[in-house]
Scaffold this motif. Structure first.
Motif, PDB file in Angstrom:
ATOM      1  N   UNK A  42       0.819  -1.205   0.000  1.00 22.85           N
ATOM      2  CA  UNK A  42       0.000   0.000   0.000  1.00 22.85           C
ATOM      3  C   UNK A  42       0.855   1.258   0.000  1.00 22.85           C
ATOM      4  N   UNK A  43       1.906   1.279   0.831  1.00 21.95           N
ATOM      5  CA  UNK A  43       2.789   2.441   0.887  1.00 21.95           C
ATOM      6  C   UNK A  43       3.525   2.638  -0.430  1.00 21.95           C
ATOM      7  N   UNK A  44       4.006   1.558  -1.013  1.00 19.45           N
ATOM      8  CA  UNK A  44       4.690   1.654  -2.305  1.00 19.45           C
ATOM      9  C   UNK A  44       3.748   2.158  -3.392  1.00 19.45           C
ATOM     10  N   UNK A 129      -6.764  -1.255   0.652  1.00 19.24           N
ATOM     11  CA  UNK A 129      -7.294  -2.185  -0.352  1.00 19.24           C
ATOM     12  C   UNK A 129      -6.264  -2.471  -1.436  1.00 19.24           C
ATOM     13  N   UNK A 130      -5.520  -1.464  -1.867  1.00 17.15           N
ATOM     14  CA  UNK A 130      -4.486  -1.689  -2.876  1.00 17.15           C
ATOM     15  C   UNK A 130      -3.457  -2.699  -2.380  1.00 17.15           C
ATOM     16  N   UNK A 131      -3.074  -2.584  -1.110  1.00 16.21           N
ATOM     17  CA  UNK A 131      -2.119  -3.533  -0.542  1.00 16.21           C
ATOM     18  C   UNK A 131      -2.669  -4.937  -0.467  1.00 16.21           C
ATOM     19  N   UNK A 132      -3.934  -5.064  -0.062  1.00 14.90           N
ATOM     20  CA  UNK A 132      -4.583  -6.378   0.005  1.00 14.90           C
ATOM     21  C   UNK A 132      -4.673  -6.997  -1.387  1.00 14.90           C
ATOM     22  N   UNK A 133      -5.097  -6.193  -2.349  1.00 15.06           N
ATOM     23  CA  UNK A 133      -5.283  -6.718  -3.702  1.00 15.06           C
ATOM     24  C   UNK A 133      -3.956  -7.148  -4.326  1.00 15.06           C
ATOM     25  N   UNK A 140      -1.760  -5.330 -10.045  1.00  9.20           N
ATOM     26  CA  UNK A 140      -0.643  -4.406 -10.289  1.00  9.20           C
ATOM     27  C   UNK A 140       0.707  -5.023  -9.924  1.00  9.20           C
ATOM     28  N   UNK A 141       0.798  -6.324  -9.938  1.00 10.86           N
ATOM     29  CA  UNK A 141       2.047  -7.031  -9.595  1.00 10.86           C
ATOM     30  C   UNK A 141       3.234  -6.457 -10.361  1.00 10.86           C
ATOM     31  N   UNK A 142       3.052  -6.222 -11.649  1.00 12.19           N
ATOM     32  CA  UNK A 142       4.166  -5.785 -12.487  1.00 12.19           C
ATOM     33  C   UNK A 142       4.444  -4.290 -12.381  1.00 12.19           C
ATOM     34  N   UNK A 143       3.622  -3.573 -11.596  1.00 10.17           N
ATOM     35  CA  UNK A 143       3.919  -2.170 -11.338  1.00 10.17           C
ATOM     36  C   UNK A 143       4.973  -2.019 -10.237  1.00 10.17           C
ATOM     37  N   UNK A 144       5.247  -3.091  -9.518  1.00  9.10           N
ATOM     38  CA  UNK A 144       6.310  -3.112  -8.522  1.00  9.10           C
ATOM     39  C   UNK A 144       7.558  -3.701  -9.165  1.00  9.10           C
ATOM     40  N   UNK A 145       8.719  -3.190  -8.814  1.00 11.16           N
ATOM     41  CA  UNK A 145       9.946  -3.741  -9.383  1.00 11.16           C
ATOM     42  C   UNK A 145      10.252  -5.099  -8.751  1.00 11.16           C
ATOM     43  N   UNK A 146      11.042  -5.881  -9.451  1.00  7.20           N
ATOM     44  CA  UNK A 146      11.473  -7.172  -8.904  1.00  7.20           C
ATOM     45  C   UNK A 146      12.212  -6.954  -7.588  1.00  7.20           C
ATOM     46  N   UNK A 147      13.011  -5.907  -7.529  1.00  8.05           N
ATOM     47  CA  UNK A 147      13.757  -5.608  -6.308  1.00  8.05           C
ATOM     48  C   UNK A 147      12.809  -5.315  -5.153  1.00  8.05           C
ATOM     49  N   UNK A 148      11.748  -4.543  -5.412  1.00  5.40           N
ATOM     50  CA  UNK A 148      10.776  -4.246  -4.359  1.00  5.40           C
ATOM     51  C   UNK A 148      10.082  -5.516  -3.889  1.00  5.40           C
TER      52      UNK A 148
END
Length: 213
Positions: A42-44, A129-133, A140-148
């Motif tokens: 959620x924070x990210x 909710x964004x964090x839960x989802x 949005x899995x691919x909106x986070x970097x692999x490093x994150x």
């Protein structure tokens, strides 16, 4: 000193520490790690979208969001989301948190399984909710970097068979009150896990009402 995970500083105030301890004392490792990841995703998400959010409120919403699945905080007849929201409200009020902030955390938890609404609301509500989802559905899995993704999961691992086990946790938390799943996604959980579950039908309720026409 606060932990920094994937560039996110985990709140370390007195109320945040107390919430963490309460969750550790009440929930198992799977739900604890899931709840911490929900905060981080959620924070990210908030950082990525440039939202002005209160990290402490987001943390409290994330940590309490599944409390209603536990025996200690489960009521006989309320949605588990409402049970968790009520537990969070009582906890926050005991620390003198302002009413508006309490309401945001309550709403964030109560609506976290109701897609399509929280995203249009204030940041605490939208980001829980964004964090839960992200953590449960991979939204949005691919909106986070692999490093994150790797850094979050190193600190708070997704245990083996997490997908199956989180569904099992959901089922165990709601199987005794199936009517609370009407109109929300948890009906799908009981349809999978409880062979005796009969899904309510909105149209049948309309036709069966006391109205003559």
């Amino acid at each position: 000193m606060s932990d920094i995970i994937a560039g996110i500083c985990v709140p370390d105030s007195a109320i945040a520490r107390a919430a963490t301890q309460l969750v550790r004392d009440t929930e198992d490792d799977l739900i604890y790690n899931h709840s911490r990841r929900v905060f981080l995703w959620g924070a990210l998400t908030g950082e990525r979208h440039g939202l002005k959010y209160d990290p402490e409120l987001l943390y409290l919403g994330a940590m309490f969001h599944d409390m209603g699945l536990t025996e200690k905080y489960s009521s006989p007849d309320l949605r588990f989301e409402v049970d968790g929201a009520n537990a969070a409200r009582d906890f926050l009020k005991s620390y003198g948190v302002p009413e508006r902030a309490v309401d945001d955390v309550w709403t964030a938890i109560a609506l976290h399984t109701t897609p399509g609404i929280p995203e249009h609301m204030r940041p605490t509500i939208a980001l829980v909710t964004a964090g839960v989802e992200m953590d449960v559905l991979g939204v949005d899995y691919h909106e986070f970097t692999q490093e994150q993704r790797d850094h979050v999961c190193v600190h708070h691992p997704r245990e083996k068979n997490f997908k199956e086990n989180i569904i099992e946790h959901f089922a165990n938390g709601i199987v005794r009150k199936p009517l609370t799943t009407f109109g929300n996604v948890k009906a799908d959980v009981l349809a999978l896990k409880d062979k005796n579950f009969v899904r309510q039908n909105f149209c049948s309720i309309i036709f069966g009402s006391a109205w003559p026409n």
